[in-house]
Design an enzyme around this catalytic site. Structure first.
Site, PDB file in Angstrom:
ATOM      1  N   SER A  46      -0.193 -19.155   4.665  1.00  0.00           N
ATOM      2  CA  SER A  46       0.581 -18.183   3.749  1.00  0.00           C
ATOM      3  C   SER A  46       1.879 -17.794   4.018  1.00  0.00           C
ATOM      4  CB  SER A  46      -0.116 -16.968   3.857  1.00  0.00           C
ATOM      5  OG  SER A  46      -1.860 -16.974   3.581  1.00  0.00           O
ATOM      6  N   THR A 146      -0.321 -13.120   2.547  1.00  0.00           N
ATOM      7  CA  THR A 146       1.124 -12.766   2.759  1.00  0.00           C
ATOM      8  C   THR A 146       1.259 -11.661   3.799  1.00  0.00           C
ATOM      9  OG1 THR A 146       2.136 -13.020   0.356  1.00  0.00           O
ATOM     10  CG2 THR A 146       3.155 -11.514   1.936  1.00  0.00           C
ATOM     11  N   THR A 164       6.319 -14.797   3.050  1.00  0.00           N
ATOM     12  CA  THR A 164       5.217 -15.371   2.401  1.00  0.00           C
ATOM     13  C   THR A 164       5.647 -16.806   1.904  1.00  0.00           C
ATOM     14  OG1 THR A 164       3.722 -15.050   0.543  1.00  0.00           O
ATOM     15  CG2 THR A 164       5.907 -14.554   0.126  1.00  0.00           C
ATOM     16  N   ARG A 174      10.030 -20.390  -8.787  1.00  0.00           N
ATOM     17  CA  ARG A 174       9.253 -19.001  -8.895  1.00  0.00           C
ATOM     18  C   ARG A 174       9.727 -17.962  -7.830  1.00  0.00           C
ATOM     19  NH1 ARG A 174       5.301 -15.699  -6.084  1.00  0.00           N
ATOM     20  NH2 ARG A 174       4.119 -14.516  -7.462  1.00  0.00           N
ATOM     21  N   THR A 197       0.835  -6.861  -1.632  1.00  0.00           N
ATOM     22  CA  THR A 197       0.390  -8.218  -1.403  1.00  0.00           C
ATOM     23  C   THR A 197      -0.597  -8.497  -2.410  1.00  0.00           C
ATOM     24  OG1 THR A 197      -0.780  -9.845  -0.140  1.00  0.00           O
ATOM     25  CG2 THR A 197      -1.272  -7.540   0.033  1.00  0.00           C
ATOM     26  N   GLY A 198      -0.760  -9.659  -2.849  1.00  0.00           N
ATOM     27  CA  GLY A 198      -1.483 -10.161  -3.976  1.00  0.00           C
ATOM     28  C   GLY A 198      -0.793 -10.972  -5.017  1.00  0.00           C
TER      29      GLY A 198
END
Ligand code: SD4
Length: 285
Positions: A46, A146, A164, A174, A197-198
């Site tokens: 990650s 992350t 991350t 992106r 995070t996510g």
């Protein structure tokens, strides 16, 4: 002295921050050391080298760092061929008048600052990308951890950082929440710090970390502020219930909290004595 690092894996990362703080490091050095530890760990898919690549097989890193006492911050987005994204973000903060450098410009700046060029793809991350390309999975985007660390040093100064490789197999170019001050990270010396995070798009949608800090400013506890921010996201965009977003906060007095859309989130918390893992409940429960 307090430190918080996210996910179960954050226990090891937080131990690095805790040790640095105990040795007298300031909060920025503690945050940077903890996140460098994560970036240098190639087993971790990650962050840093070994992080999962984008759809084109290139690893693009996002990172940010913020210092409470001066509200200074630095960030990088889509950084290639440089494993220490958090340290490059810190140089953006300390050595430039800017707050965010992306892509080629970020990479050129990293080289000028003396960061070595390195191949961030490992045999393992390349194999997962190949599996994904063949339509056989490769990695579960929901299981991408992350790393973020928030810390208060012995002088009461607060800092935070996040690093991350972003959502696995993202479109090239992106940039996620982790590079965006206010979305993936925010620190206010008088109130506290928060990180996300996510699925980064969900954090950007509501400026999640800034929102958590502002909710703590209005008097909510760290737990309640994280939950309220997620409820706000779900009420303005109900489809967000399908995607994981998790938030963690460290208040200026050292109190910690968290919240997540889906179950499975945890953070490690060092209170000056012990470093322990705290499981976080889902707002949908
Ligand atoms: C992103 N928020 O780039 C990051 C991904 C993440 O655990 O947090 N994964 O959207």
């Amino acid at each position: 002295m307090h430190a918080l690092s996210i996910w179960q894996r954050g226990t090891e990362v937080n131990a690095v921050a805790a040790e640095a703080l105990k040795q007298g490091a300031d909060c920025l050095d503690a945050v940077e050391a903890a996140l460098r530890f994560s970036e240098d760990d190639v087993r971790d898919s990650s962050t840093g080298r070994g992080g999962l690549p984008n759809a084109a097989g290139q690893v693009e890193l996002d990172a940010a760092i913020m210092f409470g006492p001066t509200a200074e911050a630095g960030a990088v987005g889509g950084l290639r061929r440089t494993s220490q994204a958090i340290s490059v973000a810190r140089r953006v903060m300390e050595e430039t008048p800017h707050m965010l450098l992306v892509g080629e410009g970020a990479e050129t700046f990293a080289r000028q600052q003396g960061f070595d060029e390195s191949d961030l793809l490992t045999d393992d991350s390349a194999a997962k990308w190949q599996e994904w390309r063949r339509g056989r999975g490769g990695a579960d985007p929901e299981r991408h951890d992350t790393m973020a660390t928030l810390a208060i040093d012995g002088r009461g100064q607060i800092a935070g950082g996040v690093t991350t490789s972003g959502t696995p197999f993202k479109l090239p170019g992106r940039v996620g929440d982790s590079a965006i001050i206010g979305a993936g990270l925010y620190v206010d010396q008088g109130v506290g710090a928060a990180a996300a995070t996510g699925v980064g798009e969900e954090a950007i949608r509501v400026s999640a970390s800034f929102l958590v800090v502002e909710l703590m400013r209005s008097g909510l506890s760290p737990d309640a502020a994280c939950r309220r921010a997620l409820e706000r996201l779900l009420s303005s965009h109900p489809a967000s219930a399908e995607r994981q977003l998790a938030l963690a906060a460290l208040r200026a007095d050292g109190a910690a909290g968290g919240g997540s859309v889906k179950p499975g989130f945890a953070y490690a918390y060092f209170d000056g004595g012990h470093n322990r893992l705290v499981q976080v409940g889902s707002v949908l429960d």
